[in-house]
Write a protein that holds these residues in place. Sequence first.
Motif, PDB file in Angstrom:
ATOM      1  N   ASN A 274       0.857  -1.180   0.000  1.00  0.00           N
ATOM      2  CA  ASN A 274       0.000   0.000   0.000  1.00  0.00           C
ATOM      3  C   ASN A 274       0.896   1.233   0.000  1.00  0.00           C
ATOM      4  OD1 ASN A 274      -1.256   2.320   1.206  1.00  0.00           O
ATOM      5  ND2 ASN A 274      -2.987   1.043   1.813  1.00  0.00           N
ATOM      6  N   THR A 275       0.845   1.991  -1.104  1.00  0.00           N
ATOM      7  CA  THR A 275       1.598   3.250  -1.157  1.00  0.00           C
ATOM      8  C   THR A 275       0.627   4.434  -1.068  1.00  0.00           C
ATOM      9  OG1 THR A 275       1.599   3.663  -3.543  1.00  0.00           O
ATOM     10  CG2 THR A 275       3.250   2.103  -2.726  1.00  0.00           C
ATOM     11  N   GLY A 276      -0.649   4.147  -0.857  1.00  0.00           N
ATOM     12  CA  GLY A 276      -1.634   5.204  -0.627  1.00  0.00           C
ATOM     13  C   GLY A 276      -2.396   5.653  -1.851  1.00  0.00           C
ATOM     14  N   ILE A 277      -2.048   5.121  -3.022  1.00  0.00           N
ATOM     15  CA  ILE A 277      -2.743   5.534  -4.250  1.00  0.00           C
ATOM     16  C   ILE A 277      -4.224   5.132  -4.161  1.00  0.00           C
ATOM     17  CG2 ILE A 277      -2.918   5.097  -6.744  1.00  0.00           C
ATOM     18  CD1 ILE A 277      -0.517   6.803  -6.161  1.00  0.00           C
ATOM     19  N   GLY A 278      -5.099   6.074  -4.467  1.00  0.00           N
ATOM     20  CA  GLY A 278      -6.539   5.781  -4.461  1.00  0.00           C
ATOM     21  C   GLY A 278      -7.223   6.042  -3.126  1.00  0.00           C
ATOM     22  N   TRP A 279      -6.455   6.502  -2.123  1.00  0.00           N
ATOM     23  CA  TRP A 279      -7.050   6.799  -0.812  1.00  0.00           C
ATOM     24  C   TRP A 279      -7.877   8.072  -0.887  1.00  0.00           C
ATOM     25  CZ3 TRP A 279      -8.510   4.916   3.607  1.00  0.00           C
ATOM     26  CH2 TRP A 279      -8.660   5.736   4.738  1.00  0.00           C
TER      27      TRP A 279
END
Length: 383
Positions: A274-279
């Motif tokens: 999870n790199t945070g894309i789409g949060w």
Amino acid sequence: MTVLVRIACTLTLLACLACSPAHAGGSPGQAELEAANPVRALPAQAVGHDQALGDLPAPPDPQRARLGRWLFFDTRLSADGTVSCATCHRANAAFGDTAPVARGIRGRTGRRKAPSFINVAFAFFAEQFWDGRAVTLEEQARAPIANDREMGGSHDVAVRAIAAVAGYAPFFRRAFGTPVVTLERITAAIADYERTRISGNSPWDRWRRQGEVRAVSEEAKLGDRLFFGKARCDRCHVATVLTDPKFASLRAARAQANRFQLVGNSFTDWRFHNTGIGWDARAKRFADAGRFEVTKDPAHMGAFKTPGLRDVALHPPYMHDGSLPTLEAVVEHYRQGGIDNPYLDSQMEPLELTDAEARALVAFLKALNGEGYQDTPPALFPR
Ligand code: HEC
Ligand code: HEC
């Protein structure tokens, strides 16, 4: 001169006469089909890889890969004859896409970007798709054929459509022993074609492996030091770097190489992060739950498969949702430590990078454009 022209004309005429019977009914003959899509030997080991395709426990079969090349580019696999695998996995974009989310049959869009599959033959972990829901390439290839946003057909319709092409029969026979067309054979052939798409010999490989000092710019060399050093990109985008000075002795280097060899040399661990894309910070949720959809493990919320980085410069925009337009934007994403969210991978942290260092990382990524996998659609298809 005139004589030469006349000879050339006569030859052309003869060639046309020779092949005209085959053109009866508009079907290309065997010889023409062979010439348009010949069986190719497996490529030799590319600079930058630790193995050749032929070293694999189950190497792709050249006859099947040849048949798979036709099927991969054949729109007759789709319900209305307009979409092939190559519509989204564009050959000139390293078999990735340049649209943020895939556009399939009748212009319908999906929710994710079509990833590149080059070097997938060397994947240590077999999971396919951004969320890993298919476990083999063969299984993967079944999905788009029946997906109503992709190729829109059913497996039966696709199998019948290919079986109705008489010209395919001899090539199924050569690949599988009999001319029978089945879904298993179609997907096996396509998967073997995909496995032959190996990218190596990039400027970075030539510099790192062969000591060609001028193969890459000084800026790309700085980017390399950052990628494997301060920026720690290789925590997830792993690759063998035998010449790395951080290996004190050759023995340590070998041990390290063996560890990485299992993973391959494509700048990915083939795992999920999870790199945070789409949060969505306001709604406090992910637009796409990613790996969680498959495992239902909360630790996998918003985690996606680490994409390989070879030839990455050829298929912007980036990430599973195509939300980052450029490599510069991707580096900026990492510089800020990704997008903060409750499930962020513990290996993500803000990076102290100067603007020049951020540019150097981009220069490094651009030095990963390789060769050996490029292809164009066959000039003729069986009819
Ligand atoms: C309409 C566009 C579209 C078509 C047509 C299409 N794909 Fe895809 N492909 C995608 C998208 C989008 C994904 C990612 C989906 C996901 O992860 O949920 C994908 C994923 C894949 C992957 C997984 C790559 C990886 O790294 O996990 C492979 C391999 C693949 N497709 C091969 C094929 C083959 C073979 C065909 C033809 C039978 C095909 N695709 C047809 C859009 C398409
Ligand atoms: C914690 C693991 C991790 C680290 C560390 C990491 N990445 Fe990634 N990288 C990923 C994942 C996972 C994705 C896909 C994310 C998504 O689509 O949501 C990705 C995507 C990318 C992409 C886009 C590729 C594509 O096809 O869309 C690039 C380029 C990239 N990373 C470069 C880097 C660079 C440069 C660094 C170091 C500054 C880095 N990564 C550090 C896991 C990581």
